[in-house]
Design a protein around this motif. Structure first.
Motif, short mmCIF file in Angstrom:
data_model
loop_
_atom_site.label_atom_id
_atom_site.label_comp_id
_atom_site.label_asym_id
_atom_site.label_seq_id
_atom_site.Cartn_x
_atom_site.Cartn_y
_atom_site.Cartn_z
N ALA A 1 5.09 9.13 -2.42
CA ALA A 1 4.98 7.68 -2.46
C ALA A 1 6.23 7.06 -3.10
N ASP B 1 2.44 -1.97 4.60
CA ASP B 1 2.16 -0.54 4.73
C ASP B 1 3.50 0.15 4.42
N CYS C 1 0.84 -1.20 0.00
CA CYS C 1 0.00 0.00 0.00
C CYS C 1 0.88 1.25 0.00
N CYS C 2 0.84 1.97 -1.11
CA CYS C 2 1.67 3.16 -1.23
C CYS C 2 0.78 4.39 -1.34
N GLY C 3 1.38 5.54 -1.19
CA GLY C 3 0.62 6.77 -1.32
C GLY C 3 1.30 7.87 -0.54
N VAL D 1 -2.87 4.36 -2.71
CA VAL D 1 -3.94 4.95 -1.93
C VAL D 1 -3.88 6.47 -2.10
N LYS E 1 -2.77 4.86 4.16
CA LYS E 1 -2.02 3.65 3.80
C LYS E 1 -2.10 2.60 4.90
#
Ligand code: ATP
Ligand code: MG
Length: 401
Positions: A165, A158, A27-29, A260, A35
């Motif tokens: 990101a 995470d 999960c990146c962002g 995300v 995240k």
């Protein structure tokens, strides 16, 4: 407004979670978009659908950590008790402790006295706890460890809080560059025995530099820095190899990146960069999770009509007969008793509808730029997400978008 934009394909998160070929979800962002929440929610949902999952979190909010049975930072996955996991899945969770990961490296590679000196060394302390990229690097290192242990059939990762990101993908290289860098070479030159020719070249500069550093920091500190870096350096080849392995692992089809973003300009811009970067690096993108999307139970009442109604309900506003009792005439609104709460509710509704429209425009802009990228939406919850029940709601929101 990009009226002509087609709706994006839907990101089917349940299919992704149920597919046994999915082994890693990252999960990146950008910062603060959700995240950690998304990683935890995906992990929980996957476990409740029957998979054996470990969630590697970075910096979860305290209450969220507590709800996952994580009372302190520690580098070992802990079981999360699931009252009902009818499908027979399991969930483990851990919080990445980057300083501790670093400390363990020192402890494993220096004799106890020396290790103690290094751990107490301010240079080491600031390097291990604040060097930009250390956290990302350690997250990759840990991901590699978890994957090699073959104990879980799904690892949900995470990524650290950072403005961009991209930092997650860039950090290992940055750490390599730092360790290969000039300053480090100069500082560690005397400990790199054998390279006499090299020493000759750097000697003049080194003498000056160590002179200055010794004056400022003291000879002992300098020696400690050198010891630490030399100890680190002997392991560095291994580090770099493992980081490269993990990077390659991220390119395999068993990995799925989810980006995300909240429906806001900065977050979506970062998401765009990241999507482009993943494709350049040939890393498998599952899709975009739009988090904290606003909705309204009364979408048929437009912002304009809502504002007009609020206006009409104001004393002296709108219809002829609404000064005090306001019960008379024509429109249905005039039948409503003028009330500050009703006016406030109508205004809030108008604001909400404007916000929904703005969010939709931003999402459309993203989709116009990346038409093939599947999207799933998560509704903004009225409160922060800090327990399993709330994570479940997020997971359901994803599953039934
Ligand atoms: N769908 C949602 N509805 C309501 N609150 C949410 C939602 N998603 C996340 N939050 C809340 O937003 C805050 C930030 O979420 P989170 O910690 O998951 O973001 P993050 O991207 O991991 O942040 P960081 O970059 O700091 O690591 C938390 O307080 C979380 O409870
Ligand atoms: Mg986080």
């Amino acid at each position: 407004m990009s009226e002509g934009t087609k709706a994006p394909p839907r990101l089917d998160t349940d299919r992704l979670l149920d597919d046994p070929r999915t082994r890693i979800i990252v999960c990146c962002g950008s910062g603060g978009v959700g995240k950690t929440t998304t990683a935890a929610a995906l992990g929980l949902r996957a476990a409740e659908r029957g998979r054996h999952v470990v969630v590697l979190t970075v910096d979860p909010a305290r209450r969220l950590a507590q709800s996952m049975n994580l009372s302190s930072l520690d580098n070992t996955p802990r079981p999360v008790p699931l009252p009902d996991a009818p499908a027979g899945g399991t969930l483990h969770a851990m919080m990445l402790d980057m300083k501790r990961t670093f400390d363990e490296i020192v402890e494993a590679h220096a004799d106890p006295d020396r290790a103690e000196q290094i751990l107490a060394n301010p240079f080491y302390q600031s390097l291990s706890s604040s060097f930009a990229g250390t956290q990302e690097y350690m997250a990759m290192e840990k991901l590699g460890q978890l994957r090699r242990s073959e104990q879980w059939d799904l690892i949900v990762v995470d990524t650290p809080p950072s403005r961009s990101a991209l930092d997650f993908l860039d950090a290992p290289q940055r750490l390599s560059r730092f360790l290969d860098g000039r300053l480090i070479k100069l500082l560690t030159a005397p400990t790199r025995a054998g390279g006499r020719a090299y020493l000759k070249v750097v000697n003049a500069g080194f003498g000056m530099l160590t002179g200055i550093v010794t004056k400022v920091l003291g000879a002992q500190v300098l020696r400690d820095v050198q010891t630490f870096i030399a100890a680190f350096d002997t392991m560095f080849g291994g580090f770099r190899e493992r980081a490269e392995d993990t990077y390659r692992l991220l390119q395999t089809p068993g990995t799925a990146f989810v980006v995300v973003a909240t429906p806001e300009p900065d977050a979506l811009r970062e998401a765009s960069y990241f999507v482009e970067r993943l494709s350049e690096d040939r890393m498998p993108l599952a899709g975009l999770i739009l988090n904290r999307v606003h909705r309204s139970p009364a979408v048929r009442l437009s912002a304009a009509r809502s504002l007009a109604a609020a206006e009409a309900l104001m004393p002296g506003g709108g219809t002829e007969n609404n000064s005090q009792g306001g019960n008379g005439a024509g429109t249905p609104l005039a039948e409503v008793t003028p009330h500050p709460l009703a006016v406030a509710a109508l205004r809030l509704h108008a604001e909400r509808m404007q916000r929904i429209a703005a969010e939709r425009r931003l999402a459309q802009r993203f989709t116009a730029a990346h038409p093939g990228v599947p999207v799933a939406r998560v509704t903004a919850q009225p409160e922060d997400v800090h327990d399993l029940a709330a994570l479940r709601v997020i997971g359901e929101s994803l599953g039934s978008d």
